[in-house]
Structure formats: structure tokens, C-alpha cells
Scaffold this motif. Sequence first.
Motif, PDB file in Angstrom:
ATOM      1  N   LYS A  73       0.827  -1.211   0.000  1.00  0.00           N
ATOM      2  CA  LYS A  73       0.000   0.000   0.000  1.00  0.00           C
ATOM      3  C   LYS A  73       0.863   1.263   0.000  1.00  0.00           C
ATOM      4  O   LYS A  73       0.612   2.197  -0.763  1.00  0.00           O
ATOM      5  CB  LYS A  73      -0.923  -0.025   1.218  1.00  0.00           C
ATOM      6  CG  LYS A  73      -1.938   1.078   1.252  1.00  0.00           C
ATOM      7  CD  LYS A  73      -2.858   0.894   2.445  1.00  0.00           C
ATOM      8  CE  LYS A  73      -3.923   1.949   2.509  1.00  0.00           C
ATOM      9  NZ  LYS A  73      -4.800   1.763   3.678  1.00  0.00           N
ATOM     10  N   LEU A  74       1.890   1.281   0.841  1.00  0.00           N
ATOM     11  CA  LEU A  74       2.745   2.460   0.949  1.00  0.00           C
ATOM     12  C   LEU A  74       3.392   2.822  -0.383  1.00  0.00           C
ATOM     13  O   LEU A  74       3.445   3.987  -0.767  1.00  0.00           O
ATOM     14  CB  LEU A  74       3.839   2.229   2.003  1.00  0.00           C
ATOM     15  CG  LEU A  74       4.840   3.376   2.161  1.00  0.00           C
ATOM     16  CD1 LEU A  74       4.181   4.563   2.855  1.00  0.00           C
ATOM     17  CD2 LEU A  74       6.062   2.917   2.928  1.00  0.00           C
ATOM     18  N   LEU A  75       3.883   1.805  -1.095  1.00  0.00           N
ATOM     19  CA  LEU A  75       4.587   2.051  -2.363  1.00  0.00           C
ATOM     20  C   LEU A  75       3.690   1.880  -3.582  1.00  0.00           C
ATOM     21  O   LEU A  75       4.158   1.969  -4.719  1.00  0.00           O
ATOM     22  CB  LEU A  75       5.799   1.125  -2.472  1.00  0.00           C
ATOM     23  CG  LEU A  75       6.889   1.353  -1.429  1.00  0.00           C
ATOM     24  CD1 LEU A  75       7.976   0.300  -1.547  1.00  0.00           C
ATOM     25  CD2 LEU A  75       7.473   2.751  -1.545  1.00  0.00           C
ATOM     26  N   ASN A  76       2.393   1.631  -3.337  1.00  0.00           N
ATOM     27  CA  ASN A  76       1.423   1.460  -4.423  1.00  0.00           C
ATOM     28  C   ASN A  76       1.878   0.380  -5.403  1.00  0.00           C
ATOM     29  O   ASN A  76       1.928   0.597  -6.611  1.00  0.00           O
ATOM     30  CB  ASN A  76       1.159   2.791  -5.133  1.00  0.00           C
ATOM     31  CG  ASN A  76      -0.077   2.739  -5.994  1.00  0.00           C
ATOM     32  OD1 ASN A  76      -1.024   2.020  -5.696  1.00  0.00           O
ATOM     33  ND2 ASN A  76      -0.063   3.496  -7.076  1.00  0.00           N
ATOM     34  N   LEU A  77       2.223  -0.786  -4.854  1.00  0.00           N
ATOM     35  CA  LEU A  77       2.721  -1.895  -5.669  1.00  0.00           C
ATOM     36  C   LEU A  77       1.573  -2.769  -6.148  1.00  0.00           C
ATOM     37  O   LEU A  77       0.687  -3.118  -5.368  1.00  0.00           O
ATOM     38  CB  LEU A  77       3.707  -2.749  -4.860  1.00  0.00           C
ATOM     39  CG  LEU A  77       4.950  -2.060  -4.320  1.00  0.00           C
ATOM     40  CD1 LEU A  77       5.775  -3.037  -3.498  1.00  0.00           C
ATOM     41  CD2 LEU A  77       5.777  -1.473  -5.446  1.00  0.00           C
ATOM     42  N   ASP A  78       1.604  -3.134  -7.395  1.00  0.00           N
ATOM     43  CA  ASP A  78       0.671  -4.110  -7.963  1.00  0.00           C
ATOM     44  C   ASP A  78       1.184  -5.491  -7.573  1.00  0.00           C
ATOM     45  O   ASP A  78       2.255  -5.904  -8.025  1.00  0.00           O
ATOM     46  CB  ASP A  78       0.631  -3.939  -9.481  1.00  0.00           C
ATOM     47  CG  ASP A  78      -0.163  -5.009 -10.199  1.00  0.00           C
ATOM     48  OD1 ASP A  78      -0.767  -5.887  -9.534  1.00  0.00           O
ATOM     49  OD2 ASP A  78      -0.170  -4.982 -11.440  1.00  0.00           O
ATOM     50  N   ILE A  79       0.434  -6.201  -6.754  1.00  0.00           N
ATOM     51  CA  ILE A  79       0.913  -7.482  -6.226  1.00  0.00           C
ATOM     52  C   ILE A  79       1.233  -8.483  -7.333  1.00  0.00           C
ATOM     53  O   ILE A  79       2.070  -9.359  -7.160  1.00  0.00           O
ATOM     54  CB  ILE A  79      -0.064  -8.089  -5.197  1.00  0.00           C
ATOM     55  CG1 ILE A  79       0.629  -9.221  -4.429  1.00  0.00           C
ATOM     56  CG2 ILE A  79      -1.341  -8.568  -5.871  1.00  0.00           C
ATOM     57  CD1 ILE A  79       0.067  -9.517  -3.096  1.00  0.00           C
ATOM     58  N   GLY A  80       0.619  -8.345  -8.475  1.00  0.00           N
ATOM     59  CA  GLY A  80       0.891  -9.240  -9.594  1.00  0.00           C
ATOM     60  C   GLY A  80       2.275  -9.062 -10.192  1.00  0.00           C
ATOM     61  O   GLY A  80       2.733  -9.889 -10.972  1.00  0.00           O
ATOM     62  N   ARG A  81       2.955  -7.976  -9.800  1.00  0.00           N
ATOM     63  CA  ARG A  81       4.296  -7.703 -10.316  1.00  0.00           C
ATOM     64  C   ARG A  81       5.368  -7.818  -9.229  1.00  0.00           C
ATOM     65  O   ARG A  81       6.508  -7.432  -9.438  1.00  0.00           O
ATOM     66  CB  ARG A  81       4.319  -6.312 -10.957  1.00  0.00           C
ATOM     67  CG  ARG A  81       3.410  -6.298 -12.179  1.00  0.00           C
ATOM     68  CD  ARG A  81       3.159  -4.951 -12.802  1.00  0.00           C
ATOM     69  NE  ARG A  81       4.249  -4.013 -12.758  1.00  0.00           N
ATOM     70  CZ  ARG A  81       4.072  -2.700 -12.915  1.00  0.00           C
ATOM     71  NH1 ARG A  81       2.874  -2.208 -13.120  1.00  0.00           N
ATOM     72  NH2 ARG A  81       5.099  -1.884 -12.872  1.00  0.00           N
ATOM     73  N   VAL A  82       4.980  -8.348  -8.068  1.00  0.00           N
ATOM     74  CA  VAL A  82       5.892  -8.470  -6.931  1.00  0.00           C
ATOM     75  C   VAL A  82       6.373  -9.916  -6.811  1.00  0.00           C
ATOM     76  O   VAL A  82       5.594 -10.852  -6.885  1.00  0.00           O
ATOM     77  CB  VAL A  82       5.198  -8.053  -5.616  1.00  0.00           C
ATOM     78  CG1 VAL A  82       6.085  -8.331  -4.411  1.00  0.00           C
ATOM     79  CG2 VAL A  82       4.799  -6.589  -5.662  1.00  0.00           C
ATOM     80  N   LEU A  83       7.678 -10.062  -6.623  1.00  0.00           N
ATOM     81  CA  LEU A  83       8.280 -11.368  -6.344  1.00  0.00           C
ATOM     82  C   LEU A  83       8.985 -11.280  -4.997  1.00  0.00           C
ATOM     83  O   LEU A  83       9.561 -10.250  -4.655  1.00  0.00           O
ATOM     84  CB  LEU A  83       9.316 -11.736  -7.407  1.00  0.00           C
ATOM     85  CG  LEU A  83       8.823 -11.877  -8.839  1.00  0.00           C
ATOM     86  CD1 LEU A  83      10.008 -12.020  -9.781  1.00  0.00           C
ATOM     87  CD2 LEU A  83       7.916 -13.078  -8.952  1.00  0.00           C
TER      88      LEU A  83
END
Length: 146
Positions: A73-83
Motif C-alpha cells: 500500500k505504501l509504495l502502491n505496488l501491484d501485487i501481480g508484479r511483486v516477487l
Amino acid sequence: MLDKTKIGHEFPLFSTEVEKGRLRFFAEAIGERNPIYTDESAAKAAGYSAIPAPPTFMFSVDLDGPDMLPILKLLNLDIGRVLHGTQDFEYLGQIYAGDSITQKSKIADIYDKRNGALEFVVQESTYTNQNDELVGRAQQTLVYRN
């Protein structure tokens, strides 16, 4: 590009209770067969005061916070692009069933590779028990694919 001004950001502290059943479930989930992690009598016979937490249990403490993975949430990350890149643990004490563990976490670094195609977020956490004893540290690196 990720917001590097967030380096040093500290997430709110939170505490969680370590329950016997949860430790048993965790041990079974990771395939740990040593009875000290599932049987209180075996743990006490081995010299422990209660069922000890298996190695890597500290990471599951992170999931008990008010927001699951607040870094997203803090970094506005799309979980689909997180490893999940790396995870390191430093054991300074023992976590036991019945403990109250307080987790403190911060963003230690944000950097990129391959001209920004991959960005890395390093998060550091500490774990302290109800007696204010530091029982562990962890560092994890998330990889964000642009």
C-alpha cells in the motif's frame, strides 16, 4: 520508479500472541518432524520452557499486522508484479508458545537494476518478546517487475 523518499519509513509497531496450535500448524506446514515443535512434553524434556517456534516462524508474525504487507500500500505496488526475492533471519533468542511478540519494521533500501526494469525493496524487521528481549531480526527483499 518507486519512491526512494520512502527509504527509512517505519511502519507502525504491532504485537501478536504466539499460540501453541499455531506453532504446531506452522511446524506441520513446513514439514518439521521434531516433536519439540508440536508436543509440549517433548519440548520440556528437551529443556525448553514451552513449545518453541520453528525456524522462519518470524515471517508469519509479519502477516499479523493491522494491514497484510503494508509495504504494498505504501509504495502502491501491484501485487501481480511483486516477487519475494530473499529472506534472511538472525536468531537472537527463542520465541515460545505464550509469548507476545512485537514487530518493528522499516524500509532499509530501494534500488533498481537493468535500467529500472527491476526494482528492489529491502525491508528490515525486529522481533521483541514481552520481556523486552530482542529475539530476532529479519531482512527481506521484494522484487518489483516494471
